[in-house]
Design a protein around this motif. Sequence first.
Motif, mmCIF file in Angstrom:
data_model
loop_
_atom_site.group_PDB
_atom_site.id
_atom_site.type_symbol
_atom_site.label_atom_id
_atom_site.label_comp_id
_atom_site.label_asym_id
_atom_site.label_seq_id
_atom_site.Cartn_x
_atom_site.Cartn_y
_atom_site.Cartn_z
ATOM 1 N N GLY A 115 0.852 -1.205 0.000
ATOM 2 C CA GLY A 115 0.000 0.000 0.000
ATOM 3 C C GLY A 115 0.876 1.240 0.000
ATOM 4 N N GLY A 116 0.602 2.144 0.903
ATOM 5 C CA GLY A 116 1.368 3.390 0.966
ATOM 6 C C GLY A 116 2.830 3.165 1.302
ATOM 7 N N SER A 117 3.155 2.016 1.846
ATOM 8 C CA SER A 117 4.550 1.712 2.163
ATOM 9 C C SER A 117 5.269 1.119 0.958
ATOM 10 C CB SER A 117 4.610 0.745 3.361
ATOM 11 O OG SER A 117 4.089 1.383 4.503
ATOM 12 N N ASP A 118 4.594 1.099 -0.170
ATOM 13 C CA ASP A 118 5.166 0.508 -1.379
ATOM 14 C C ASP A 118 5.032 1.430 -2.595
ATOM 15 O OD1 ASP A 118 5.978 -1.662 -3.254
ATOM 16 O OD2 ASP A 118 3.861 -1.718 -3.782
ATOM 17 N N VAL A 169 9.183 -1.844 5.716
ATOM 18 C CA VAL A 169 8.492 -0.556 5.795
ATOM 19 C C VAL A 169 7.029 -0.783 6.151
ATOM 20 C CG1 VAL A 169 7.914 1.548 4.539
ATOM 21 C CG2 VAL A 169 10.055 0.358 4.072
ATOM 22 N N SER A 170 6.641 -0.322 7.308
ATOM 23 C CA SER A 170 5.246 -0.469 7.707
ATOM 24 C C SER A 170 4.956 0.552 8.794
ATOM 25 C CB SER A 170 5.001 -1.880 8.246
ATOM 26 O OG SER A 170 3.696 -1.991 8.739
ATOM 27 N N LYS A 171 4.007 1.412 8.524
ATOM 28 C CA LYS A 171 3.657 2.408 9.539
ATOM 29 C C LYS A 171 3.250 1.691 10.831
ATOM 30 C CE LYS A 171 0.525 6.107 10.693
ATOM 31 N NZ LYS A 171 -0.586 6.983 10.354
ATOM 32 N N SER A 172 2.372 0.708 10.702
ATOM 33 C CA SER A 172 1.839 0.031 11.895
ATOM 34 C C SER A 172 2.769 -1.074 12.397
ATOM 35 C CB SER A 172 0.495 -0.604 11.549
ATOM 36 O OG SER A 172 0.673 -1.524 10.476
ATOM 37 N N PHE A 173 3.564 -1.606 11.529
ATOM 38 C CA PHE A 173 4.384 -2.804 11.752
ATOM 39 C C PHE A 173 3.528 -3.993 12.194
ATOM 40 C CE2 PHE A 173 8.338 -5.077 12.101
ATOM 41 C CZ PHE A 173 9.181 -4.344 11.288
ATOM 42 N N THR A 174 2.261 -3.981 11.783
ATOM 43 C CA THR A 174 1.399 -5.127 12.084
ATOM 44 C C THR A 174 0.802 -5.703 10.799
ATOM 45 O OG1 THR A 174 -0.500 -3.676 12.358
ATOM 46 C CG2 THR A 174 0.683 -4.256 14.366
ATOM 47 N N THR A 175 1.124 -5.115 9.660
ATOM 48 C CA THR A 175 0.513 -5.571 8.404
ATOM 49 C C THR A 175 1.022 -6.961 8.065
ATOM 50 O OG1 THR A 175 0.346 -3.295 7.697
ATOM 51 C CG2 THR A 175 0.177 -4.945 5.971
ATOM 52 N N LEU A 176 0.074 -7.884 7.941
ATOM 53 C CA LEU A 176 0.413 -9.302 7.822
ATOM 54 C C LEU A 176 1.318 -9.599 6.623
ATOM 55 C CD1 LEU A 176 -0.363 -11.729 9.528
ATOM 56 C CD2 LEU A 176 -2.137 -12.243 7.863
ATOM 57 N N MET A 317 -8.821 6.854 -3.891
ATOM 58 C CA MET A 317 -9.932 5.990 -3.479
ATOM 59 C C MET A 317 -9.847 5.601 -2.007
ATOM 60 S SD MET A 317 -10.970 3.871 -6.856
ATOM 61 C CE MET A 317 -9.470 3.102 -7.381
ATOM 62 N N GLU A 318 -8.628 5.476 -1.471
ATOM 63 C CA GLU A 318 -8.544 5.203 -0.030
ATOM 64 C C GLU A 318 -8.862 6.484 0.757
ATOM 65 O OE1 GLU A 318 -5.841 2.004 1.861
ATOM 66 O OE2 GLU A 318 -4.846 3.864 2.393
ATOM 67 N N SER A 319 -8.527 7.624 0.179
ATOM 68 C CA SER A 319 -8.796 8.884 0.896
ATOM 69 C C SER A 319 -10.277 9.257 0.852
ATOM 70 C CB SER A 319 -7.991 10.034 0.281
ATOM 71 O OG SER A 319 -6.615 9.803 0.404
HETATM 72 O O1 F6P Z 1 -4.822 -1.764 4.517
HETATM 73 C C1 F6P Z 1 -4.610 -0.470 4.062
HETATM 74 C C2 F6P Z 1 -3.367 0.132 4.685
HETATM 75 O O2 F6P Z 1 -3.576 0.392 6.017
HETATM 76 C C3 F6P Z 1 -2.940 1.375 3.944
HETATM 77 O O3 F6P Z 1 -3.585 2.508 4.391
HETATM 78 C C4 F6P Z 1 -1.473 1.385 4.173
HETATM 79 O O4 F6P Z 1 -0.808 2.184 3.250
HETATM 80 C C5 F6P Z 1 -1.154 -0.078 4.040
HETATM 81 O O5 F6P Z 1 -2.269 -0.749 4.591
HETATM 82 C C6 F6P Z 1 0.109 -0.529 4.715
HETATM 83 O O6 F6P Z 1 0.081 -0.246 6.072
HETATM 84 P P1 F6P Z 1 1.396 -0.271 6.940
HETATM 85 O O7 F6P Z 1 2.298 0.781 6.410
HETATM 86 O O8 F6P Z 1 0.949 0.006 8.354
HETATM 87 O O9 F6P Z 1 2.013 -1.632 6.812
#
Ligand code: F6P
Length: 496
Positions: A115-118, A169-176, A317-319
């Motif tokens: 997503g935004g991290s890519d 790269v992950s804002k949340s560091f929880t993205t599977l 579209m996400e915004s």
């Molecule tokens: O699932 C959508 C999303 O939360 C996007 O908004 C975000 O860019 C992407 O997943 C990756 O999230 P993260 O950077 O926390 O791994």
Amino acid sequence: MPLESSSIPENSHTAVNVLLDTAYQGIDTPTWAHLLAGARQSKLEQFIADLFAGKHVNVSENRPALHSALRNLHKTPVLIDDKDVMPAVAAVWSRIEALCSDWTGVTDVIHIGIGGSDFGPRLAIEALAHVTSLSSRGMRMHFLANIDTAELARIVKCAEAKSTRVIIVSKSFTTLETTMNAKAVVAWLKESGCNPGQIADALYAVTANTPAAEAFGVAQNNVYPFWDWVGGRYSVWSAVGLPIALQYGFETFQQFLAGAEAMDLHFKSAPLEDNLPVIMALALFHQQRTHGITSYAAIPYADALDWFPKWLQQLDMESNGKSVDRDGKPVQFSSPVVFGSAGSNAQHSYFQMLHQGTEIIPIDFIAVREPMSDRPEAVAHHRILLSNCLAQAQALANGKAASNPNDVYPGQRPSNLLLLPKLNAFYLGALLALYENRAACLGALWNINSFDQPGVEYGKVLAKPIEKALASHANDIVASEHIDAVTAARINFLNS
Ligand code: F6P
């Protein structure tokens, strides 16, 4: 070369040497005046001021959307809860610069994120690959986003493990997808004979969740932070853009930020009638109300920008793909479907529908004035590329009568022309910031919160019990709270 005002076409506006020509929008002067008055009435100017002032414009998450601070190279103080964030932002710039000078002997970088991290870094790496003055250190930059192992398999086939660096790269560091891919890459490093010390040295993280990155095994010194006031899809300006600096140099990364900063300064200060993001937002707003448009296309006439529409899809579209406004009330209008790909290839695909289909689909034609390579054919080819771009816009706008209905072009199909003087880091930054600011304006006009994305969560929740059911290999799954009868039947089929 600055644009000369005498040569600027009618119905055009310029900012940061980027030209926006709206002549084919079919919007007359009184209608523009009406649209601008409406924008003023909906307090667009106040919204823009609030956005940059760090007001909590992300109302559902009660926080600011201050990605603009990440490209504020002038370091004008930006206050969040009375604290200037610029020293922390600048400290990360210094660390990126130091890392760039230290980055020796690296053959491969694997950037893991989705997503935004890519999209942002991937787009920038591709878009700047044609700039002959930029050296890419002879280093391969790989992007690993999808949980599908095809991408991973392709990367590890050509990467040299011992000289590979991995950026998670992950804002949340929880993205599977990201954490599982990171584990898979660490496993590959081990299989390839890297010892624990080498693996620790190879791992970097960019995140707003430093503890989780450290818990994963990334050394504290290798974690590059960003902050919760930066939305994931607006994060390329943070250390998420590290690949740009590593591949093309810190200077180039700064140029990218500088272009975006210049566009922000324009957006913040230009009157609405000369404001590129505002004009673009109003044009789409108008076409939606007048023609009920449900989609629009962005067609960059530059192969290097082939990733741009994908980046834009998430941005828009996400915004703004929402059904309720900032107060939770239903809205009539929100983001149309966004699609696109590089021209002139796109002409040989879906332009038939754009010209003669039953739906009106507005288009942003994005062109670059200078040829995109130093090949001997570049000038001649570029002229053809530009002619095609101009011709398509003209045909769409004016149409063509014919006695055979099959040959009629209805015309009246609105488009913008955006012209960049050249495609380098600066103008790429300006282009992305233009669209980010346009998305924010559209959100404001629709009264939508453009900075959250609650709609992506439910599917993630449902995937967990489904994954468990698939892992059980059972083919007698029955409908339950989280798995309905259709999905249960599909699981049973897959498991049998
Ligand atoms: O699932 C959508 C999303 O939360 C996007 O908004 C975000 O860019 C992407 O997943 C990756 O999230 P993260 O950077 O926390 O791994």
